[in-house]
Design a protein around this motif. Structure first.
Motif, PDB file in Angstrom:
ATOM      1  N   UNK A 172     -16.665  -9.350   3.715  1.00  0.00           N
ATOM      2  CA  UNK A 172     -16.701  -9.992   2.401  1.00  0.00           C
ATOM      3  C   UNK A 172     -18.033  -8.705   1.518  1.00  0.00           C
ATOM      4  N   UNK A 173     -17.952  -9.574   0.322  1.00  0.00           N
ATOM      5  CA  UNK A 173     -19.022  -7.996  -0.475  1.00  0.00           C
ATOM      6  C   UNK A 173     -20.125  -8.634   0.171  1.00  0.00           C
ATOM      7  N   UNK A 174     -20.815  -6.772   0.277  1.00  0.00           N
ATOM      8  CA  UNK A 174     -22.005  -6.726   1.158  1.00  0.00           C
ATOM      9  C   UNK A 174     -23.308  -7.429   0.573  1.00  0.00           C
ATOM     10  N   UNK A 175     -23.050  -8.126  -0.534  1.00  0.00           N
ATOM     11  CA  UNK A 175     -23.869  -8.305  -0.978  1.00  0.00           C
ATOM     12  C   UNK A 175     -24.508  -9.727  -1.835  1.00  0.00           C
ATOM     13  N   UNK A 176     -22.763  -9.854  -2.511  1.00  0.00           N
ATOM     14  CA  UNK A 176     -22.811 -11.393  -3.077  1.00  0.00           C
ATOM     15  C   UNK A 176     -22.373 -12.209  -2.163  1.00  0.00           C
ATOM     16  N   UNK A 177     -23.188 -13.572  -1.672  1.00  0.00           N
ATOM     17  CA  UNK A 177     -22.579 -13.879  -0.307  1.00  0.00           C
ATOM     18  C   UNK A 177     -21.424 -14.626  -0.875  1.00  0.00           C
ATOM     19  N   UNK A 178     -21.219 -15.096  -1.793  1.00  0.00           N
ATOM     20  CA  UNK A 178     -19.662 -16.893  -2.190  1.00  0.00           C
ATOM     21  C   UNK A 178     -18.317 -15.692  -2.137  1.00  0.00           C
ATOM     22  N   UNK A 179     -18.701 -14.186  -2.384  1.00  0.00           N
ATOM     23  CA  UNK A 179     -17.814 -13.373  -2.556  1.00  0.00           C
ATOM     24  C   UNK A 179     -17.002 -12.713  -1.676  1.00  0.00           C
ATOM     25  N   UNK A 180     -16.041 -13.348  -0.342  1.00  0.00           N
ATOM     26  CA  UNK A 180     -15.613 -13.730   0.346  1.00  0.00           C
ATOM     27  C   UNK A 180     -14.021 -13.603   0.707  1.00  0.00           C
ATOM     28  N   UNK A 181     -13.647 -13.384   2.102  1.00  0.00           N
ATOM     29  CA  UNK A 181     -12.298 -13.740   1.177  1.00  0.00           C
ATOM     30  C   UNK A 181     -11.083 -13.266   3.099  1.00  0.00           C
ATOM     31  N   UNK A 182      -9.660 -13.712   3.463  1.00  0.00           N
ATOM     32  CA  UNK A 182      -9.870 -13.472   4.383  1.00  0.00           C
ATOM     33  C   UNK A 182      -8.603 -12.762   3.961  1.00  0.00           C
ATOM     34  N   UNK A 183      -8.523 -11.505   5.013  1.00  0.00           N
ATOM     35  CA  UNK A 183      -6.993 -10.703   5.020  1.00  0.00           C
ATOM     36  C   UNK A 183      -6.376 -10.816   5.949  1.00  0.00           C
ATOM     37  N   UNK A 184      -4.993 -10.756   6.092  1.00  0.00           N
ATOM     38  CA  UNK A 184      -4.480 -10.193   7.261  1.00  0.00           C
ATOM     39  C   UNK A 184      -3.222  -9.553   6.878  1.00  0.00           C
ATOM     40  N   UNK A 185      -3.371  -8.169   7.431  1.00  0.00           N
ATOM     41  CA  UNK A 185      -3.035  -6.848   6.649  1.00  0.00           C
ATOM     42  C   UNK A 185      -1.435  -6.899   7.032  1.00  0.00           C
ATOM     43  N   UNK A 186      -1.168  -6.052   6.807  1.00  0.00           N
ATOM     44  CA  UNK A 186       0.611  -5.708   6.954  1.00  0.00           C
ATOM     45  C   UNK A 186       0.605  -4.225   7.566  1.00  0.00           C
ATOM     46  N   UNK A 187      -0.675  -3.846   7.429  1.00  0.00           N
ATOM     47  CA  UNK A 187      -1.036  -2.285   7.571  1.00  0.00           C
ATOM     48  C   UNK A 187      -1.982  -2.499   8.096  1.00  0.00           C
ATOM     49  N   UNK A 188      -3.050  -1.523   9.325  1.00  0.00           N
ATOM     50  CA  UNK A 188      -4.220  -0.877   9.123  1.00  0.00           C
ATOM     51  C   UNK A 188      -3.914   0.604   8.642  1.00  0.00           C
ATOM     52  N   UNK A 189      -4.939   1.526   8.395  1.00  0.00           N
ATOM     53  CA  UNK A 189      -5.100   2.573   8.239  1.00  0.00           C
ATOM     54  C   UNK A 189      -6.076   3.579   8.518  1.00  0.00           C
ATOM     55  N   UNK A 190      -6.759   3.852   9.279  1.00  0.00           N
ATOM     56  CA  UNK A 190      -8.333   4.501   9.849  1.00  0.00           C
ATOM     57  C   UNK A 190      -8.759   5.606   8.793  1.00  0.00           C
ATOM     58  N   UNK A 191      -9.370   5.186   8.334  1.00  0.00           N
ATOM     59  CA  UNK A 191     -10.230   6.069   7.099  1.00  0.00           C
ATOM     60  C   UNK A 191     -10.709   7.286   7.610  1.00  0.00           C
ATOM     61  N   UNK A 192     -11.608   7.282   8.726  1.00  0.00           N
ATOM     62  CA  UNK A 192     -12.629   7.941   9.176  1.00  0.00           C
ATOM     63  C   UNK A 192     -12.324   8.892  10.281  1.00  0.00           C
ATOM     64  N   UNK A 193     -12.158   9.500  10.639  1.00  0.00           N
ATOM     65  CA  UNK A 193     -11.890  10.241  11.798  1.00  0.00           C
ATOM     66  C   UNK A 193     -12.132  11.492  11.999  1.00  0.00           C
ATOM     67  N   UNK A 194     -12.244  12.129  13.101  1.00  0.00           N
ATOM     68  CA  UNK A 194     -12.916  13.285  13.561  1.00  0.00           C
ATOM     69  C   UNK A 194     -12.241  14.210  13.309  1.00  0.00           C
ATOM     70  N   UNK A 195     -13.059  15.130  12.614  1.00  0.00           N
ATOM     71  CA  UNK A 195     -12.066  16.637  12.665  1.00  0.00           C
ATOM     72  C   UNK A 195     -13.426  18.179  12.885  1.00  0.00           C
ATOM     73  N   UNK A 196     -14.264  17.699  13.627  1.00  0.00           N
ATOM     74  CA  UNK A 196     -14.692  18.687  14.607  1.00  0.00           C
ATOM     75  C   UNK A 196     -16.270  17.764  15.775  1.00  0.00           C
ATOM     76  N   UNK A 197     -15.797  18.587  16.265  1.00  0.00           N
ATOM     77  CA  UNK A 197     -16.665  18.214  17.323  1.00  0.00           C
ATOM     78  C   UNK A 197     -16.496  19.451  18.493  1.00  0.00           C
ATOM     79  N   UNK A 198     -18.211  19.413  19.052  1.00  0.00           N
ATOM     80  CA  UNK A 198     -18.135  20.084  20.000  1.00  0.00           C
ATOM     81  C   UNK A 198     -18.025  21.783  19.837  1.00  0.00           C
ATOM     82  N   UNK A 199     -18.058  21.834  18.339  1.00  0.00           N
ATOM     83  CA  UNK A 199     -18.431  23.777  17.610  1.00  0.00           C
ATOM     84  C   UNK A 199     -16.810  23.775  17.279  1.00  0.00           C
ATOM     85  N   UNK A 200     -16.126  22.602  17.037  1.00  0.00           N
ATOM     86  CA  UNK A 200     -14.789  22.857  16.633  1.00  0.00           C
ATOM     87  C   UNK A 200     -14.256  22.199  15.739  1.00  0.00           C
ATOM     88  N   UNK A 201     -12.798  22.585  14.731  1.00  0.00           N
ATOM     89  CA  UNK A 201     -12.700  21.738  14.598  1.00  0.00           C
ATOM     90  C   UNK A 201     -11.127  21.494  15.376  1.00  0.00           C
TER      91      UNK A 201
END
Length: 520
Positions: A431-460
């Motif tokens: 869904x579009x975050x602010x425009x209610x009519x703007x929405x679509x179903x998506x069937x992904x062929x691939x899924x890529x995780x964008x946010x990944x952990x790079x720093x934790x417990x005081x180290x890279x």
């Protein structure tokens, strides 16, 4: 702010901040994310020295308790967790580039540094990537911007991130040393104009490559070649500037295997080109091959085509086929629009030297990244505004890129961190975050995780890529976009969507926090 949080006993509250931008730069629809590595280095070294604390005592009010300074001395980033999009990725508005979680006071102290490390790096890398798209993959791009950059620090950052964005080399020798970027450059007009006659050349010989070949007077050899070539390409030998020839001879004596001449000091065609060809052919006779010419003024498309025509003529006349492929470098205040114009006109330029418009990002001098609180003490927060663009997406998030069957990115999906990730082959409502009519179903062929952990417990906690690997990541990431998202004129907006759960949560929180007006 940190002192106020400490005084109120709220410094250790666990908070979540998102770093993102609201619009892609240069009237485009994509941005290249850079600066993550520098942010991680900052976290590694984050602390306050005795000298820092001593200075803060001078500038803060005398009412500040001694215990606060003791608290500052103990601060570090060991309790911070940082998520990020991999450096060199193509990114879009509203998507968190960096998400940090930890004690609120510490996270607040990271804000300005993170913003300054990401804003310019991402902006100039994006600018470089756009220059690369405009020039085409087959052309060489050299960054010549140090003397026009915003100080030496800005110059180094520009050289580093222009290389990441798609440039092939830099004239900045220190950047070459620090970042292992190929160093390229030519001599200046001042070098040429500092010579007036051939008698100023003290070294008149160059050792031939072939053993046993006699040493000849190089100046005389160049003069002989200039006379022969002038008749072939239709210019008078007497019209060529002898001081310019002296400069070229001197430069060739110093760099016989790396001779590249700036040919527009006096007259590009009647003097510079003729003198260059004379020296190039003389070098060939001694076993050396020159590199090419640089044109820094005039009609670049026309001059490059005439130069190429003359190189072909010389090559054919004297059976020197390599001269036909002589490198032609163009500079002179080149911007993105210049490149598209040159492509439309047709030209014979092989390489561009770009400075001012590249490193200063004259088309848009700032990216506008922001760093916003999205969760405190486990409770999501929202920033409201009459300007919809400035309303934040609340809470800690996960972000995924949904990719279609053709390998091209369909959209980026932002969701609450507690939601299950989207799955390949399974339909998900976007869904579009602010425009209610703007929405679509998506069937992904691939899924890529964008946010990944790079720093934790005081180290890279990931192996960080080299600069050349980040550079390759940029080009691969751009290939994942459809061409209409990357085009220069009226690019198609890329979709950044939210899940149905985040959509409803956002709007419920919005209504909960927005005041209700009253009419009289």
């Amino acid at each position: 702010m940190t002192y106020a949080l400490w005084k109120l006993g709220k410094a250790e509250r666990i908070a979540v901040y998102n770093l993102f931008f609201r619009r892609s730069p240069f009237q485009g629809e994509f941005t290249i994310f850079c600066g993550l590595d520098e942010c991680l280095k900052f976290l590694e070294n984050f602390h306050y020295t005795d000298s820092d604390v001593s200075y803060l005592r001078q500038v803060l009010p005398p009412s500040v308790e001694e215990e606060f300074y003791t608290y500052l001395k103990q601060l570090n980033a060991k309790d911070v967790t940082m998520y990020g999009v991999p450096e060199g990725s193509v990114v879009f508005p509203r998507v968190p580039l960096i998400q940090v979680e930890g004690p609120q006071a510490v996270l607040q102290l990271l804000e300005t540094t993170f913003l300054t490390l990401v804003n310019y790096a991402s902006l100039v890398a994006t600018n470089a990537a756009r220059f690369r798209l405009a020039a085409g993959a087959e052309k060489s791009l050299l960054e010549f911007g140090l003397r026009r950059a915003q100080g030496p620090d800005g110059g180094l950052s520009a050289s580093k991130y222009c290389y990441v964005g798609g440039f092939d080399g830099t004239s900045n020798v220190l950047a070459g040393k620090l970042y292992n970027i190929p160093v390229k450059g030519t001599h200046a007009h001042a070098y040429v104009s500092s010579f007036s006659t051939l008698s100023e050349i003290p070294l008149t010989t160059i050792q031939p490559i072939a053993n046993g070949k006699p040493v000849v007077n190089f100046v005389e050899l160049c003069l002989q070649w200039r006379k022969k070539i002038s008749g072939v390409i239709g210019y008078l030998s007497e019209e060529a500037n002898d001081g310019e020839l002296a400069a070229f001879v001197g430069y060739a004596t110093a760099f016989p295997s790396g001779f590249l001449a700036l040919v527009d000091t006096y007259d590009t065609l009647r003097s510079g080109l003729l003198n260059y060809c004379a020296v190039a052919c003389a070098l060939e006779e001694l076993g050396y091959r020159s590199i090419g010419i640089r044109i820094d003024s005039g009609d670049l498309a026309y001059l490059s085509k005439v130069a190429r025509k003359h190189f072909v003529t010389v090559a054919n006349q004297f059976s020197l086929p390599w001269i036909a492929q002589t490198l032609i470098v163009a500079s002179n205040d080149i911007n993105e629009d210049t490149l598209y114009s040159l492509n439309e006109q047709g030209h014979s330029i092989d390489c561009y030297g770009v400075g001012t418009h590249l490193v200063t990002c004259q088309k848009q001098p700032a990216l506008g990244c922001v760093y916003k609180l999205v969760e405190i003490g486990g409770e999501p927060t929202i920033k409201l505004s009459q300007d919809i663009e400035k309303v934040t997406l609340p809470g800690k998030k996960a972000v995924y890129r949904l990719i279609g069957k053709d390998g091209k990115a369909l959209l980026d999906l932002v969701q609450r961190s507690t939601e299950a990730p989207p799955e390949v082959g399974k339909r998900v409502l976007c869904r579009h975050p602010f425009h209610e009519p703007k929405r679509a179903y998506v069937v992904p062929a691939q899924v890529e995780q964008l946010l990944q952990v790079f720093w934790k417990d005081g180290k890279i906690c990931q192996t960080m890529p080299s600069l050349s690997e980040v550079k390759a990541k940029v080009q691969l990431s751009l290939l994942s976009l459809r061409e209409d998202h990357k085009r220069n004129l009226n690019p198609t907006p890329y979709k950044v969507s939210v899940t149905d759960k985040l959509y409803h949560f956002l709007h419920d929180l919005w209504l909960l926090n927005a005041p209700i007006g009253e009419l009289y």
